[in-house]
Write a protein that holds these residues in place. Structure first.
Motif: not given
Length: 147
Positions: A27-53
């Motif tokens: 469960a800890h290993a899966i939670a760590h992977k999910d955390y990494i997935d969330l960070e990747l989604k956050q980076i994608a959002k930031l990159k899209a926001k920067t490009g839109a500006e």
């Protein structure tokens, strides 16, 4: 009637403990992977926001802001690459933890099935003993009644 005693009860408890620990580690290993997935989604959002500006339709483009946005995009790409490496490593850890959990669960199941078989045998023996006891009582009463 004697109560049911399983000789390997301590071993069963130990196997259940190991299975539970393996489940928690998984469960800890899966939670760590999910955390990494969330960070990747956050980076994608930031990159899209920067490009839109900085769309080409705006009349005023400050070269310094454009340069900063480009550097920020490069930084986000580097962070994304690092996270993708961590994600691959996290998936490998999940597979290892999953194998450990499956092994621990199968070891516990072997002992559990043995306990179930022993309990079934114990119950059959108890039923036979109770029937014999009842037969003895009936035989005793019938002999006592004829005297």
């Amino acid at each position: 009637m004697k109560r049911f005693e399983f000789r390997l009860e301590k071993l069963l408890n130990l196997r259940e403990f190991y299975e539970h620990q393996a489940e928690i580690d998984l469960a800890h290993a899966i939670a760590h992977k999910d955390y990494i997935d969330l960070e990747l989604k956050q980076i994608a959002k930031l990159k899209a926001k920067t490009g839109a500006e900085f769309n080409p339709e705006s009349d005023k483009i400050n070269i310094t802001d454009l340069h900063n946005a480009q550097n920020y995009t490069i930084l986000l790409d580097k962070k994304k690459d690092e996270l993708l490496e961590k994600l691959v490593f996290a998936e490998q850890i999940i597979e290892e933890k999953r194998k450990i959990y499956i092994e621990a669960a199968s070891k516990r199941k072997v002992i559990s099935k043995l306990k179930e078989k022993k309990r079934a045998i114990w119950e059959k023996e108890n039923i036979k003993m109770e029937e014999k006891y009842i037969d003895d009582i009936i035989t005793y009463k019938s002999r006592a009644g004829t005297c």
